[in-house]
Design a protein around this motif. Structure first.
Motif, mmCIF file in Angstrom:
data_model
loop_
_atom_site.group_PDB
_atom_site.id
_atom_site.type_symbol
_atom_site.label_atom_id
_atom_site.label_comp_id
_atom_site.label_asym_id
_atom_site.label_seq_id
_atom_site.Cartn_x
_atom_site.Cartn_y
_atom_site.Cartn_z
ATOM 1 N N GLN A 1 0.457 -1.359 -0.195
ATOM 2 C CA GLN A 1 0.357 0.000 -0.049
ATOM 3 C C GLN A 1 0.933 1.539 0.022
ATOM 4 O OE1 GLN A 1 -2.673 0.646 3.061
ATOM 5 N NE2 GLN A 1 -3.191 2.924 2.780
ATOM 6 N N LYS A 2 2.166 1.017 0.732
ATOM 7 C CA LYS A 2 2.868 2.504 0.817
ATOM 8 C C LYS A 2 3.608 2.330 -0.495
ATOM 9 C CE LYS A 2 1.973 3.571 4.913
ATOM 10 N NZ LYS A 2 1.389 5.218 5.217
ATOM 11 N N TYR B 1 12.949 -0.244 10.585
ATOM 12 C CA TYR B 1 13.372 0.206 9.999
ATOM 13 C C TYR B 1 12.860 1.711 9.926
ATOM 14 C CZ TYR B 1 17.570 -0.528 9.021
ATOM 15 O OH TYR B 1 19.815 -0.646 8.507
ATOM 16 N N TYR B 2 12.933 3.471 9.188
ATOM 17 C CA TYR B 2 11.759 4.040 9.193
ATOM 18 C C TYR B 2 12.522 4.233 7.276
ATOM 19 C CZ TYR B 2 10.273 8.765 8.964
ATOM 20 O OH TYR B 2 9.239 9.624 8.612
ATOM 21 N N PHE B 3 11.240 4.353 6.935
ATOM 22 C CA PHE B 3 11.584 3.878 5.761
ATOM 23 C C PHE B 3 10.792 4.861 4.404
ATOM 24 C CE2 PHE B 3 12.052 -0.371 5.957
ATOM 25 C CZ PHE B 3 12.794 -0.896 5.401
ATOM 26 N N THR B 4 10.989 5.933 3.625
ATOM 27 C CA THR B 4 11.049 6.907 3.138
ATOM 28 C C THR B 4 10.517 6.762 1.655
ATOM 29 O OG1 THR B 4 12.406 8.526 3.684
ATOM 30 C CG2 THR B 4 11.210 9.001 5.044
ATOM 31 N N GLY B 5 9.990 6.812 1.180
ATOM 32 C CA GLY B 5 10.192 7.145 -0.094
ATOM 33 C C GLY B 5 9.816 8.402 -1.225
ATOM 34 N N ASN C 1 15.831 8.020 -16.652
ATOM 35 C CA ASN C 1 16.482 7.806 -17.161
ATOM 36 C C ASN C 1 14.325 7.625 -18.468
ATOM 37 O OD1 ASN C 1 18.897 7.904 -17.469
ATOM 38 N ND2 ASN C 1 19.745 5.969 -17.047
ATOM 39 N N GLY C 2 13.797 8.108 -18.046
ATOM 40 C CA GLY C 2 12.572 8.569 -18.303
ATOM 41 C C GLY C 2 11.932 7.285 -17.851
ATOM 42 N N VAL C 3 11.954 6.082 -16.381
ATOM 43 C CA VAL C 3 11.849 5.302 -16.210
ATOM 44 C C VAL C 3 10.878 5.639 -15.006
ATOM 45 C CG1 VAL C 3 11.774 3.354 -15.051
ATOM 46 C CG2 VAL C 3 13.204 3.633 -17.379
ATOM 47 N N ARG C 4 10.195 5.639 -14.423
ATOM 48 C CA ARG C 4 9.156 6.298 -13.466
ATOM 49 C C ARG C 4 9.558 5.172 -12.119
ATOM 50 N NH1 ARG C 4 5.820 10.242 -11.092
ATOM 51 N NH2 ARG C 4 4.435 9.918 -10.014
ATOM 52 N N CYS C 5 10.615 5.864 -11.087
ATOM 53 C CA CYS C 5 10.890 5.274 -10.663
ATOM 54 C C CYS C 5 10.790 5.285 -8.512
ATOM 55 C CB CYS C 5 12.993 5.343 -9.714
ATOM 56 S SG CYS C 5 13.116 4.497 -11.646
ATOM 57 N N LEU C 6 11.127 4.705 -7.699
ATOM 58 C CA LEU C 6 11.577 4.989 -6.097
ATOM 59 C C LEU C 6 12.586 4.915 -5.538
ATOM 60 C CD1 LEU C 6 8.453 3.651 -3.522
ATOM 61 C CD2 LEU C 6 11.426 4.162 -3.631
ATOM 62 N N LEU C 7 12.504 6.306 -5.393
ATOM 63 C CA LEU C 7 14.081 6.775 -5.069
ATOM 64 C C LEU C 7 13.356 5.907 -2.959
ATOM 65 C CD1 LEU C 7 17.107 7.158 -4.636
ATOM 66 C CD2 LEU C 7 15.993 9.904 -4.469
ATOM 67 N N GLY C 8 14.060 5.255 -2.825
ATOM 68 C CA GLY C 8 13.956 5.162 -1.322
ATOM 69 C C GLY C 8 15.673 4.875 -0.132
ATOM 70 N N VAL C 9 15.290 5.827 1.075
ATOM 71 C CA VAL C 9 16.213 5.444 2.216
ATOM 72 C C VAL C 9 15.349 4.570 3.683
ATOM 73 C CG1 VAL C 9 17.320 6.650 3.891
ATOM 74 C CG2 VAL C 9 17.168 7.409 1.574
ATOM 75 N N PHE D 1 5.700 7.424 3.685
ATOM 76 C CA PHE D 1 6.464 6.901 4.514
ATOM 77 C C PHE D 1 5.975 5.209 5.668
ATOM 78 C CE2 PHE D 1 4.642 9.908 6.983
ATOM 79 C CZ PHE D 1 3.990 9.667 7.877
ATOM 80 N N VAL D 2 7.455 4.822 6.163
ATOM 81 C CA VAL D 2 6.686 4.214 6.333
ATOM 82 C C VAL D 2 7.162 3.359 7.795
ATOM 83 C CG1 VAL D 2 7.427 2.074 5.145
ATOM 84 C CG2 VAL D 2 4.842 1.827 6.701
ATOM 85 N N GLU D 3 7.618 2.447 8.829
ATOM 86 C CA GLU D 3 7.541 2.378 10.008
ATOM 87 C C GLU D 3 7.760 1.073 9.607
ATOM 88 O OE1 GLU D 3 7.919 3.015 13.667
ATOM 89 O OE2 GLU D 3 8.124 5.801 13.606
#
Length: 592
Positions: free
Chosen positions: A183-184, A210-214, A220-228, A195-197
């Protein structure tokens, strides 16, 4: 003309921005265009026939040096870049070998190389940042295919890079949490961020919170998720420890037998109190929470507590201890010993007061002080009575007994003059009696002087001290030096008696114990304080041992000084002599 001279090449060769160089098979310069001459700062005549490594010594051992040798050996075109420090430039050498010579075209590629170097540094810097991130970094596309991740991702997960390439992001979570993570992830691609824990599942099966943020990005023309992801295991432990600590704090705070009051020094309001305070003072928690700090203090103490609060606010005072008066709900006054500490309380400056009810102790000390004051007043009265009795006895001895002895001496003298020569035995006996009377008179005078020297009454303290000093030297043979800068003008009778008696007692102690050869006494008056210092060069003593013994002489001297609000100090050590100092106000509020 030599075909390799300047005239043997088209004129535009001289004007091009690249350097043009021709070498013979021995690497001697056959021709160089204007660009080469400008770079080297040498003329054609200087360069013609010059060996290439003499003209460009900094090239020896460089990539160009190796490329030129390789081109000669292979007879194939060779290219090499080299940085020339003397020119602060990157140069690219295009080497075209033939069987007869070498044609070299030199281009300035400094801008290109710097751009490449900058790009390399930026890429290295970016990779360094990603690798040094405290958490895990990752990027994957809408299908869940991982495109990038940092080294820490591999370290924490326990998976290799090859394994991660084949895995889906949800593979790193338990089945229970996968629906929430799915869902996140959808929220990120739909709403740009989320964000989610959650518990990060490692290869070994360990679950790490972990605490995640996305955030959704275009790559490069592609839709992506950048997360930490940030490891919050320590935070979780800290939160749990904080909860336990808060529970322990509450238990200890409320069950502590000490009185604990936390108050705001700016608003002068009570912030928190423990159960012991409720029990002693009689107020309820609700009453305390709306109470001013001034409410439970006497009005006479308000200025003092306000000044103390200002010191705590400014940081001038951070820890303090003192005795304060508080008022209970029933109006009764109590005394409390309070240790106060400047603390941070929920983001604001507060004062933590740890108090102890010392009302009974205070009353006992007050009664003890009153008893001591009564004893001191009684002692002062007895000293006064004793001095008066000494004065009276001294006068009676001097006036009555002295006169009677003088009269008896005169009668003996009269009888001696009227005896004839026949009564030599009687005359001799009368002479002996007369000598005995003289000795008795001197004894009477000494006793009267010891009781109360008449010179103290008649001529004052300075004369009495000088007389006592001279008598001490005559009697003991010890050198006595007396230096007095204060005359008798402002000295009261009681002060003069105390100073004289202390001096008299000190000289007696020196005679008995000091084994001294010299005594030096000074008396000064500064800022309304009379100070007398008596120092000897005797054997000295252990002050602590003396104070623990029955040294009634020292106690008596100290008590005499204390009666006039003065003090006595003793400085001595074995082998270093002894110094005794008394300091007494010229106008004390109490008298002997």
């Amino acid at each position: 003309m030599n075909p390799h001279s300047t005239g043997g090449y088209p004129p535009f060769i001289e004007q091009i921005k690249e350097g043009f160089l021709v070498l013979d098979k021995g690497f001697a310069i056959c021709y160089c265009n204007k660009r080469i001459r400008d770079l080297t700062g040498q003329g054609m005549d200087e360069l013609m026939g010059c060996h290439i490594w003499v003209a460009f010594p900094e090239m020896i051992g460089s990539a160009v040096h190796d490329a030129l040798l390789s081109a000669g050996a292979t007879q194939a075109y060779t290219q090499a870049d080299s940085f020339v420090p003397t020119l602060d430039m990157w140069l690219r050498f295009h080497i075209y070998p033939t069987t007869e010579d070498y044609t070299i075209c030199i281009r300035d590629v400094t801008t290109t190389r710097m751009a490449i170097e900058q790009l390399r540094h930026e890429r290295s810097f970016t990779e360094s940042i990603l690798s040094s991130l405290p958490g895990i970094f990752y990027m994957y596309d809408t299908s869940g295919r991982f495109l990038h991740w940092n080294q820490n991702f591999e370290t924490v997960s326990g998976y290799t890079a090859t394994e991660i390439e084949r895995m889906h992001p949800l593979d790193f979570f338990t089945d229970e949490e996968k629906p929430m993570l799915q869902q996140k992830i959808g929220e990120v691609f739909e709403s740009e961020s989320s964000f989610v824990e959650a518990n990060f599942l490692t290869r070994s099966g360990e679950r790490v919170p972990y605490y995640f943020t996305g955030r959704a990005i275009e790559y490069n023309g592609v839709r992506c998720l950048l997360g930490v992801g940030i490891d919050i295991a320590e935070r979780r432990r800290s939160e749990e420890a904080l909860v336990r600590s808060e529970e322990q704090y509450r238990y200890l705070f409320n069950n502590n037998p000490a009185l604990i009051i936390i108050w705001d020094p700016e608003a002068m309001r009570v912030l928190e109190v423990n159960d012991a305070v409720y029990s002693l003072y009689g107020y309820t928690r609700e009453e305390y929470m709306n109470m001013s700090v001034l409410h439970y203090r006497p009005a006479e103490d308000h200025e003092r507590i306000l000044a103390f609060a200002r010191q705590m606010l400014s940081g001038q005072a951070r820890v303090a201890r003192g005795t304060w008066r508080h008022i209970k709900k029933d109006g009764s006054l109590i005394y409390v010993d309070i240790s106060s500490h400047r603390i941070d309380y929920n983001g604001r400056i507060a004062v933590l007061s740890l108090a102890k009810d010392i009302t009974d102790q205070h009353r006992a000390e007050e009664q003890l002080r009153n008893s001591y004051d009564d004893i001191r007043r009684l002692n002062a009265h007895l000293q006064s009575v004793r001095e008066e009795e000494r004065l009276s006895v001294a006068r009676e001895i001097h006036d009555e007994l002295g006169q009677q002895l003088t009269g008896l001496k005169m009668d003996i003298s009269w009888l001696s003059r009227r005896l004839g020569s026949a009564e030599d035995v009687v005359r001799q006996r009368l002479t002996e009696v007369q000598a005995l009377i003289d000795t008795t008179i001197r004894t009477v005078r000494r006793i009267a002087s010891d009781l109360r020297p008449g010179i103290l009454e008649d001529l004052g303290l300075v004369a009495a001290l000088e007389s006592q000093s001279a008598e001490f030297h005559r009697r003991t043979g010890i050198s006595s030096i007396l230096e007095i800068s204060q005359q008798d003008t402002d000295l009261s009778r009681d002060l003069a008696i105390v100073v004289f008696r202390v001096y008299q007692e000190a000289l007696t102690n020196i005679t008995r114990h000091a084994q001294a050869t010299e005594v030096r006494t000074t008396m000064t008056c500064t800022d309304g304080i009379l100070t007398m210092t008596i120092a000897d060069n005797g054997r000295g003593m252990d002050v602590n041992q003396v104070r623990s013994g029955k040294t009634f002489g020292l106690v008596g001297m100290a008590e005499r000084a204390a009666m006039l609000q003065g003090s006595l100090t003793l400085d001595s050590s074995p082998g270093r002599g002894t110094t005794l100092t008394i300091s007494i106000p010229l106008h004390p509020t109490t008298t002997v």
